[in-house]
Design a protein around this motif. Structure first.
Motif, PDB file in Angstrom:
ATOM      1  N   TYR A 131       1.076  -1.242  -0.177  1.00 43.14           N
ATOM      2  CA  TYR A 131      -0.263   0.271   0.179  1.00 43.14           C
ATOM      3  C   TYR A 131       0.847   1.358   0.073  1.00 43.14           C
ATOM      4  N   ASP A 243      -4.841  -0.089   4.414  1.00 40.90           N
ATOM      5  CA  ASP A 243      -5.149   0.641   2.976  1.00 40.90           C
ATOM      6  C   ASP A 243      -3.759   2.034   3.458  1.00 40.90           C
ATOM      7  N   ASP A 244      -3.979   2.563   2.161  1.00 40.97           N
ATOM      8  CA  ASP A 244      -2.917   4.042   1.661  1.00 40.97           C
ATOM      9  C   ASP A 244      -2.892   4.709   2.890  1.00 40.97           C
ATOM     10  N   MET A 295       1.639  -2.665   7.222  1.00 40.17           N
ATOM     11  CA  MET A 295       1.015  -3.186   5.790  1.00 40.17           C
ATOM     12  C   MET A 295       2.027  -4.958   5.111  1.00 40.17           C
ATOM     13  N   LYS A 299      -1.181  -7.908   4.472  1.00 42.93           N
ATOM     14  CA  LYS A 299      -1.076  -7.690   2.967  1.00 42.93           C
ATOM     15  C   LYS A 299      -2.066  -8.846   2.382  1.00 42.93           C
TER      16      LYS A 299
END
Length: 299
Positions: A131, A243-244, A295, A299
């Motif tokens: 991300y 997420d981002d 992350m 993932k």
């Protein structure tokens, strides 16, 4: 004894010693040059032996890493990288290099030098985070911003947002200046060093309102006054859907209460980075390391 006397006399009369070297016979100068060159020759021989051993063990040499784009199924390097490959590294036909393109890394071969033609062979495993990870920071003094950008690039950050907040000591007069250009250069060099698939983006200097409006799914702000009783960053990450993510830290003087309240209204989660008060650049790396690890794990 003769050499010892020369050295002793030269230490006491160093100016006259320099002229003496120039005036005396070339034999003495040649011998002195050989003594100076011996360590370099020994080191060169050592390197050649180590390279030969690696080849015998089947260990491939470390390839050069560049960034480019794909046009008509051909890889095109930037003008700076093309110049570096041809004129500095003296590329040869058949030489293998790595090229990062839009997050992917390709093993390529130099098919021609003049003009430069690069053929793509295979895609290598990605080294990018799953991300986007943006790092927002109040503009820091001296080399602290450079250190933050360099190390965060190695940790996988994809974007940097330098911001002018109320307590910033450094206040740029333009959206981009020579210090900004140096930060971009440091980010690019760091991305090459750690062989990433894309160059990190460095935004122009932003205002606080522009920072709050950035489009990220997860927004986190580290506030020093939360150190003893606040919500720890690790707990916040465990509760979030990965997420981002945008992670924001303040300048040396920290955030004002009004800025923190404004960030809360904009959807930021206010977190603590532990019981100790960290320097601004340390706080940025702490967040980049923890968020990047989470992350990759989820993932």
């Amino acid at each position: 004894d003769l050499v010892f006397n020369y050295i002793t006399w030269g230490c006491r009369n160093w100016q006259r010693f320099v002229f003496c070297i120039m005036e005396k016979s070339s034999v003495f100068c040649f011998a002195f040059s050989c003594i100076l060159a011996f360590p370099f020759c020994s080191w060169t021989t050592f390197l050649k032996e180590r390279i030969s051993e690696r080849r015998q063990r089947g260990v491939p040499p470390l390839m050069q890493h560049f960034f480019g784009k794909i046009v008509d199924n051909r890889i095109i390097l930037s003008p700076e990288d093309e110049h570096h490959l041809i004129h500095v590294k003296r590329a040869q036909v058949g030489e293998e290099i790595e090229v990062g393109v839009d997050g992917c890394v390709y093993l390529c071969t130099v098919a021609s030098v003049y003009p430069l033609k690069i053929e793509k062979k295979i895609a290598l495993p990605s080294r990018e985070l799953p991300y986007r990870l943006g790092i927002g920071f109040g503009v820091l003094k001296s080399e602290h911003s450079e250190w933050l950008v360099q190390k965060s690039t190695e940790l996988g950050a994809t974007s940097f947002y330098p911001c002018v907040t109320e307590r910033c000591v450094v206040r740029p007069k333009a959206k981009k200046d020579p210090k900004w250009e140096r930060l971009q250069k440091i980010a690019n060099e760091s991305a090459k060093q750690c062989r990433r698939g894309r160059l990190p983006e460095l935004s122009a200097y932003k205002s606080w309102n522009e920072m709050l409006a950035l489009p990220y799914s997860n927004k986190i702000l580290a506030y020093e006054n939360e150190s003893l009783h606040g919500d720890p960053l690790l707990n916040a990450l465990q509760e979030m859907k990965m997420d981002d993510t945008l992670f924001v830290i303040g300048p040396e003087g920290g955030f004002t209460l009004a800025e923190v309240e404004q960030a809360q209204r904009a959807g930021f989660r206010i977190v603590s980075l532990g019981k100790r008060i960290l320097r601004a650049e340390t706080a940025g790396l702490y967040g980049a390391c923890l968020i990047g690890s989470m992350m990759e794990k989820r993932k």
